[in-house]
Design a protein around this motif. Structure first.
Motif, mmCIF file in Angstrom:
data_model
loop_
_atom_site.group_PDB
_atom_site.id
_atom_site.type_symbol
_atom_site.label_atom_id
_atom_site.label_comp_id
_atom_site.label_asym_id
_atom_site.label_seq_id
_atom_site.Cartn_x
_atom_site.Cartn_y
_atom_site.Cartn_z
ATOM 1 N N LEU A 10 -12.316 -8.601 -52.865
ATOM 2 C CA LEU A 10 -12.004 -7.524 -51.709
ATOM 3 C C LEU A 10 -11.751 -8.362 -50.462
ATOM 4 O O LEU A 10 -12.454 -9.097 -49.887
ATOM 5 N N THR A 11 -10.807 -8.011 -49.843
ATOM 6 C CA THR A 11 -10.473 -8.357 -48.333
ATOM 7 C C THR A 11 -10.811 -7.262 -47.253
ATOM 8 O O THR A 11 -10.356 -5.987 -47.579
ATOM 9 N N LEU A 12 -12.110 -7.595 -46.749
ATOM 10 C CA LEU A 12 -12.303 -6.588 -45.631
ATOM 11 C C LEU A 12 -12.061 -7.325 -44.176
ATOM 12 O O LEU A 12 -11.518 -8.107 -44.332
ATOM 13 N N GLY A 13 -12.377 -6.573 -43.314
ATOM 14 C CA GLY A 13 -11.950 -7.300 -41.981
ATOM 15 C C GLY A 13 -13.012 -7.000 -40.614
ATOM 16 O O GLY A 13 -14.048 -6.295 -40.988
ATOM 17 N N THR A 14 -12.980 -7.553 -39.597
ATOM 18 C CA THR A 14 -13.750 -7.255 -38.475
ATOM 19 C C THR A 14 -13.093 -5.942 -37.665
ATOM 20 O O THR A 14 -13.924 -5.593 -36.463
ATOM 21 N N ASP A 15 -12.006 -5.213 -38.096
ATOM 22 C CA ASP A 15 -11.299 -4.491 -37.186
ATOM 23 C C ASP A 15 -10.253 -3.620 -37.878
ATOM 24 O O ASP A 15 -9.856 -4.210 -39.030
ATOM 25 N N CYS A 16 -9.796 -2.850 -37.619
ATOM 26 C CA CYS A 16 -8.269 -2.253 -38.317
ATOM 27 C C CYS A 16 -7.283 -3.216 -37.718
ATOM 28 O O CYS A 16 -7.334 -4.158 -36.667
ATOM 29 N N ALA A 17 -6.087 -3.404 -38.508
ATOM 30 C CA ALA A 17 -4.761 -4.322 -38.266
ATOM 31 C C ALA A 17 -5.189 -5.799 -37.875
ATOM 32 O O ALA A 17 -4.795 -6.213 -36.800
ATOM 33 N N VAL A 18 -6.148 -6.067 -38.554
ATOM 34 C CA VAL A 18 -6.403 -7.816 -38.527
ATOM 35 C C VAL A 18 -5.513 -8.540 -39.658
ATOM 36 O O VAL A 18 -6.187 -9.748 -39.923
ATOM 37 N N GLY A 19 -4.918 -7.950 -40.433
ATOM 38 C CA GLY A 19 -4.172 -8.621 -41.664
ATOM 39 C C GLY A 19 -4.802 -8.551 -42.891
ATOM 40 O O GLY A 19 -4.551 -9.433 -43.781
ATOM 41 N N LYS A 20 -5.641 -7.230 -43.453
ATOM 42 C CA LYS A 20 -6.162 -7.411 -44.729
ATOM 43 C C LYS A 20 -5.134 -7.098 -45.687
ATOM 44 O O LYS A 20 -5.279 -7.922 -46.579
ATOM 45 N N ARG A 21 -4.121 -6.442 -45.527
ATOM 46 C CA ARG A 21 -3.057 -6.334 -46.431
ATOM 47 C C ARG A 21 -2.197 -7.657 -46.636
ATOM 48 O O ARG A 21 -2.074 -7.925 -47.855
ATOM 49 N N THR A 22 -1.896 -8.179 -45.459
ATOM 50 C CA THR A 22 -1.315 -9.586 -45.733
ATOM 51 C C THR A 22 -1.885 -10.510 -46.596
ATOM 52 O O THR A 22 -1.452 -11.288 -47.344
ATOM 53 N N ALA A 23 -3.211 -10.614 -46.045
ATOM 54 C CA ALA A 23 -4.215 -11.445 -46.694
ATOM 55 C C ALA A 23 -4.261 -11.214 -48.179
ATOM 56 O O ALA A 23 -4.258 -12.261 -49.040
ATOM 57 N N GLN B 51 -10.035 -1.447 -46.046
ATOM 58 C CA GLN B 51 -9.503 -0.721 -44.800
ATOM 59 C C GLN B 51 -10.585 -0.527 -43.983
ATOM 60 O O GLN B 51 -11.519 -0.832 -44.137
ATOM 61 N N ALA B 52 -10.250 -0.933 -42.513
ATOM 62 C CA ALA B 52 -10.900 -0.983 -41.341
ATOM 63 C C ALA B 52 -12.226 -1.934 -41.549
ATOM 64 O O ALA B 52 -12.115 -2.972 -42.102
ATOM 65 N N CYS B 53 -13.491 -1.537 -41.279
ATOM 66 C CA CYS B 53 -14.575 -2.448 -41.466
ATOM 67 C C CYS B 53 -15.718 -1.421 -41.161
ATOM 68 O O CYS B 53 -15.700 -0.468 -40.630
ATOM 69 N N LEU B 54 -16.825 -1.993 -41.717
ATOM 70 C CA LEU B 54 -18.201 -1.451 -41.988
ATOM 71 C C LEU B 54 -18.872 -1.287 -40.355
ATOM 72 O O LEU B 54 -19.565 -0.193 -40.304
ATOM 73 N N THR B 55 -18.309 -1.996 -39.372
ATOM 74 C CA THR B 55 -19.057 -1.607 -38.179
ATOM 75 C C THR B 55 -18.147 -0.803 -37.320
ATOM 76 O O THR B 55 -18.575 -0.614 -36.024
ATOM 77 N N HIS B 56 -17.027 -0.111 -37.888
ATOM 78 C CA HIS B 56 -16.300 0.940 -37.010
ATOM 79 C C HIS B 56 -16.757 2.190 -37.064
ATOM 80 O O HIS B 56 -16.770 2.849 -38.177
ATOM 81 N N ARG B 57 -17.040 2.702 -36.066
ATOM 82 C CA ARG B 57 -17.550 4.040 -35.738
ATOM 83 C C ARG B 57 -16.588 5.089 -36.500
ATOM 84 O O ARG B 57 -17.069 6.283 -36.848
ATOM 85 N N ALA B 58 -15.498 4.645 -36.191
ATOM 86 C CA ALA B 58 -14.664 5.793 -36.729
ATOM 87 C C ALA B 58 -14.034 5.574 -38.204
ATOM 88 O O ALA B 58 -14.061 6.842 -38.883
ATOM 89 N N TYR B 59 -14.179 4.383 -38.815
ATOM 90 C CA TYR B 59 -13.706 4.472 -40.210
ATOM 91 C C TYR B 59 -14.378 3.854 -41.054
ATOM 92 O O TYR B 59 -13.996 3.498 -42.206
#
Length: 363
Positions: A167-180, A246-254
């Motif tokens: 699984l590809t996760l990230g530190t924020d939205c729009a950091v390239g998860k889909r591309t990776a 999608q998004a990340c675990l530390t993101h309060r919105a997502y």
């Protein structure tokens, strides 16, 4: 949703990216033009960049050398062989912009199927369905969620698959998860591995994931179950499955959707995508980016996965020294293969598992 099953691929297509080609707002169009295994872009519609080269607009030499036109009519003239119009921008507010109505009508009247990433569903609008019937074309709304009979809560059945799950996760939205995710999948195929991938956003579906759903349209209780079903379906036919987060675990919105994807996948390994220079969250300037260490800690606390490494926008050596994780930049030549090597090393180092717990070590 698997568009490979709906079309005779690759489909010659026009990509509608009006006003957004080469920008973050046009990321779906950008991804379809550069990566899609379903649609073969023959022309792009964007009046802002018309007349320029896609490689110049996107800043990548790999972009196809196709015309950027200022209208669908001009695109049809340049590429009369096209069979589909891909709407690669979802405007703010979710509505269909009035100027696009004539553009989509022109494509339908020319016999093009329409694949839409809009928030409104063309296939549920009488005007569009009547026009599609008249010209015998299809309307495909990739954001349409699964029906009620396809929804269920997660039950852990993904633990029974024999494939390795990444699984590809990230530190924020729009950091390239889909591309990776896509680059890992492509590198794996090029290495001769039996790999498939799962998309959780519209771009990945249009690029050609073996299964996909726009997960933010799924009711919260059912996210893990929907993801679990997609992973199981792809794992039935492949030894190695990559899943877009999608998004990340530390993101309060997502964070809720991120956790649903994590628990639905229950991965063996996780790659964290990170833009090291980013300090504030995209579209949420009041929120700081919490960083790699906190994200890694939460991933490993909330699952049994190992964080294998980083997909970084920065210098891999510097990021490896900073975070103590192997790193690669998929935007660099050879970067995707390096990231795949990091993932495979992590899978090889995992404890030997008995059949049915999701890790067979074949990757």
């Amino acid at each position: 949703m698997n568009l490979r099953e709906r079309f005779d691929v690759p489909v010659p297509a026009i990509v509608l990216a009006e006003g957004e080609f080469g920008t973050t707002g046009g990321k779906t169009a950008n991804g379809v033009v550069t990566h899609s295994e379903v649609f073969d872009a023959k022309a792009i519609v964007d009046s802002e960049t018309a007349g320029r080269q896609p490689s110049e607009v996107l800043g990548t030499p790999d972009a196809p050398d196709v015309p950027i036109a200022d209208s669908v009519a001009a695109a049809l003239e340049a590429a009369p062989e096209v069979e589909a119009l891909v709407i690669g921008v979802a405007p703010a507010g979710g509505q269909l912009p009035d100027p696009w109505v004539e553009e989509i009508e022109a494509a339908i009247e020319a016999g093009c199927d329409v694949v839409s990433g809009l928030h409104v569903f063309l296939s549920e609008d009488e005007h569009w369905t009547a026009l599609a019937d008249e010209y015998d074309v299809s309307l495909v709304d990739v954001r349409k969620p699964p029906g009620g009979d396809e929804l269920r809560v997660g039950d852990g059945s993904v633990d029974d698959v024999d494939a390795d799950l990444v699984l590809t996760l990230g530190t924020d939205c729009a950091v390239g998860k889909r591309t990776a995710t896509f680059e890992l999948y492509r590198a794996a195929v090029e290495a001769g591995l039996d790999a498939g991938w799962v998309a959780t956003g519209q771009t990945g579906i249009m690029v050609g994931a073996h299964e996909g759903v726009v997960v933010d349209r799924v009711p919260a209780d059912f996210v893990a179950g929907v993801v679990e079903d997609m992973v199981k379906a792809v794992a039935a036919d492949h030894d190695l499955v990559f899943v877009e987060g999608q998004a990340c675990l530390t993101h309060r919105a997502y964070s809720s959707v991120t956790l649903g994807v994590l628990h639905g996948t229950w991965p063996d390994a996780v790659v964290i995508a990170d833009e090291p220079s980013r300090e504030k969250r995209t579209h949420f300037e009041r929120f700081d980016v919490d960083g790699v260490e906190k994200e890694r800690s939460l991933i490993e606390d909330l699952s049994e996965a190992t964080v294998a490494g980083l997909s970084t926008w920065g210098d891999p050596e510097a990021q490896e020294e900073t975070h103590g994780l192997p790193a690669a930049n998929v935007y660099h030549e050879g970067g995707a293969a390096e990231l795949l090597g990091i993932v495979r090393d992590s899978l090889d180092e995992a404890p030997t598992a008995s059949a049915g717990d999701g890790t067979d070590g074949e990757a």
